[in-house]
Design an enzyme around this catalytic site. Structure first.
Site, PDB file in Angstrom:
ATOM      1  N   LYS A   1       8.157   2.247 -10.712  1.00  0.00           N
ATOM      2  CA  LYS A   1       9.498   1.799 -11.131  1.00  0.00           C
ATOM      3  C   LYS A   1       9.510   0.300 -11.432  1.00  0.00           C
ATOM      4  CE  LYS A   1      11.430   3.202  -7.279  1.00  0.00           C
ATOM      5  NZ  LYS A   1      10.361   3.861  -6.483  1.00  0.00           N
TER       6      LYS A   1
ATOM      7  N   ARG B   1      -3.163  -0.495  -4.115  1.00  0.00           N
ATOM      8  CA  ARG B   1      -2.393  -1.734  -4.318  1.00  0.00           C
ATOM      9  C   ARG B   1      -2.668  -2.697  -3.166  1.00  0.00           C
ATOM     10  NH1 ARG B   1       3.928  -1.059  -5.521  1.00  0.00           N
ATOM     11  NH2 ARG B   1       4.247  -0.811  -3.289  1.00  0.00           N
TER      12      ARG B   1
ATOM     13  N   ARG C   1       1.806  -6.146   1.282  1.00  0.00           N
ATOM     14  CA  ARG C   1       3.103  -5.724   1.815  1.00  0.00           C
ATOM     15  C   ARG C   1       2.918  -5.014   3.148  1.00  0.00           C
ATOM     16  NH1 ARG C   1       6.722  -2.745  -2.712  1.00  0.00           N
ATOM     17  NH2 ARG C   1       7.238  -1.514  -0.871  1.00  0.00           N
TER      18      ARG C   1
ATOM     19  N   ARG D   1       7.684   6.612   4.167  1.00  0.00           N
ATOM     20  CA  ARG D   1       8.427   6.328   2.930  1.00  0.00           C
ATOM     21  C   ARG D   1       8.584   7.596   2.088  1.00  0.00           C
ATOM     22  NH1 ARG D   1       4.772   1.486   1.103  1.00  0.00           N
ATOM     23  NH2 ARG D   1       5.933   1.423  -0.858  1.00  0.00           N
TER      24      ARG D   1
ATOM     25  N   ARG E   1      19.381   4.956  -3.153  1.00  0.00           N
ATOM     26  CA  ARG E   1      18.398   5.781  -2.453  1.00  0.00           C
ATOM     27  C   ARG E   1      19.061   6.837  -1.587  1.00  0.00           C
ATOM     28  NH1 ARG E   1      14.042   1.681  -2.669  1.00  0.00           N
ATOM     29  NH2 ARG E   1      12.108   2.542  -1.884  1.00  0.00           N
TER      30      ARG E   1
HETATM   31  P1  ADP Z   1       8.858   1.316  -2.862  1.00  0.00           P
HETATM   32  O1  ADP Z   1       9.680   1.963  -3.899  1.00  0.00           O
HETATM   33  O2  ADP Z   1       7.467   0.968  -3.335  1.00  0.00           O
HETATM   34  O3  ADP Z   1       8.847   2.034  -1.544  1.00  0.00           O
HETATM   35  P2  ADP Z   1      10.785  -0.902  -2.553  1.00  0.00           P
HETATM   36  O4  ADP Z   1      10.336  -2.283  -2.761  1.00  0.00           O
HETATM   37  O5  ADP Z   1      11.743  -0.311  -3.508  1.00  0.00           O
HETATM   38  O6  ADP Z   1       9.432  -0.092  -2.488  1.00  0.00           O
HETATM   39  O7  ADP Z   1      11.408  -0.741  -1.084  1.00  0.00           O
HETATM   40  C1  ADP Z   1      10.722  -1.190   0.064  1.00  0.00           C
HETATM   41  C2  ADP Z   1      11.540  -0.882   1.333  1.00  0.00           C
HETATM   42  O8  ADP Z   1      12.794  -1.588   1.274  1.00  0.00           O
HETATM   43  C3  ADP Z   1      11.945   0.573   1.527  1.00  0.00           C
HETATM   44  O9  ADP Z   1      10.921   1.345   2.124  1.00  0.00           O
HETATM   45  C4  ADP Z   1      13.170   0.410   2.429  1.00  0.00           C
HETATM   46  O10 ADP Z   1      12.793   0.098   3.747  1.00  0.00           O
HETATM   47  C5  ADP Z   1      13.841  -0.807   1.842  1.00  0.00           C
HETATM   48  N1  ADP Z   1      14.808  -0.457   0.752  1.00  0.00           N
HETATM   49  C6  ADP Z   1      14.709  -0.822  -0.561  1.00  0.00           C
HETATM   50  N2  ADP Z   1      15.750  -0.359  -1.266  1.00  0.00           N
HETATM   51  C7  ADP Z   1      16.528   0.336  -0.392  1.00  0.00           C
HETATM   52  C8  ADP Z   1      17.727   1.071  -0.504  1.00  0.00           C
HETATM   53  N3  ADP Z   1      18.357   1.208  -1.698  1.00  0.00           N
HETATM   54  N4  ADP Z   1      18.239   1.659   0.607  1.00  0.00           N
HETATM   55  C9  ADP Z   1      17.632   1.533   1.796  1.00  0.00           C
HETATM   56  N5  ADP Z   1      16.485   0.873   1.983  1.00  0.00           N
HETATM   57  C10 ADP Z   1      15.924   0.260   0.911  1.00  0.00           C
END
Ligand code: ADP
Length: 191
Positions: free
Chosen positions: A13, A126, A138, A149, A87
């Site tokens: 994404k 990654r 990360r 996740r 999400r």
């Molecule tokens: P990825 O899609 O690679 O898991 P992101 O950078 O989008 O990574 O998100 C990393 C973390 O940030 C998630 O695992 C969660 O803990 C938190 N997070 C991000 N966006 C949201 C969201 N919309 N709602 C709840 N938690 C979120």
């Protein structure tokens, strides 16, 4: 034009959002990036969410909706790319309300489909690449957090696919191809 990129962690994404920013001047709103910034800046909220993120769990709807509300009220853009938000169904409802308040609409939801084995492999790679290049890895890019996740995605986020399908906004694409192939598929949808 406002769009959502929807898909499991590691689907690509962020990569595709970056291309849309460059090619169309849209603004990327990544809640993951916003939360990592909050964590790095050491605010109370940042400290609270850091552990939750490292475990791979979702942070509360209240926090992420607050972050998005703030951006939508302050940033003016030709279009937003929502990356990693919404999400949960509660976040999706909140987004619909916020957009309405701003007199804006949602134009498309693009679901990026990727095989689960590939996702885990991408995340592990990654982390390896970052480590080899001396870049920060990360805290949640490891096999254990990745399992959580993925579970969070299937339990809480994947229902959004049906939700947006029912609303008539959903477009599903194959996220497994090369970066430019996936970008081409998105272009075919957005025009
Ligand atoms: P990825 O899609 O690679 O898991 P992101 O950078 O989008 O990574 O998100 C990393 C973390 O940030 C998630 O695992 C969660 O803990 C938190 N997070 C991000 N966006 C949201 C969201 N919309 N709602 C709840 N938690 C979120």
């Amino acid at each position: 034009m406002n769009i959502i990129l929807l898909g499991p962690p590691g689907a690509g994404k962020g990569t595709q959002a970056g291309i849309l920013v460059k090619e169309r001047g849209m603004v990327q709103l990544s809640t993951g990036d916003m939360l990592r910034e909050a964590k790095d800046s050491g605010t109370d909220m940042g400290k609270r969410v850091a552990e939750v993120m490292a475990r791979g769990e979702l942070v509360t709807d209240e926090i992420v909706i607050g972050l998005i509300r703030e951006k939508l009220k302050t940033v003016k853009a030709a279009g937003f790319i929502f990356d990693g938000f919404p999400r949960t169904l509660a976040q999706a409802d909140a987004l619909a309300e916020l957009l309405e308040e701003e007199g804006q609409a949602l134009d498309a939801v693009i679901e990026m489909q990727v095989d689960d084995d590939v996702l885990v492999q991408r995340i592990v790679n990654r982390a390896k690449e970052a480590a080899a290049a001396g870049q920060p890895v990360r805290a949640d890019d490891n096999a254990e957090s990745m399992k959580v996740r993925l579970m969070e995605y299937y339990k809480k986020t994947s229902p959004l696919i049906g939700y947006y399908y029912a609303k008539g906004d959903l477009h599903s694409i194959d996220g497994l191809g090369q970066i430019d192939e996936v970008a081409g598929a998105i272009k075919a949808i957005l025009g």
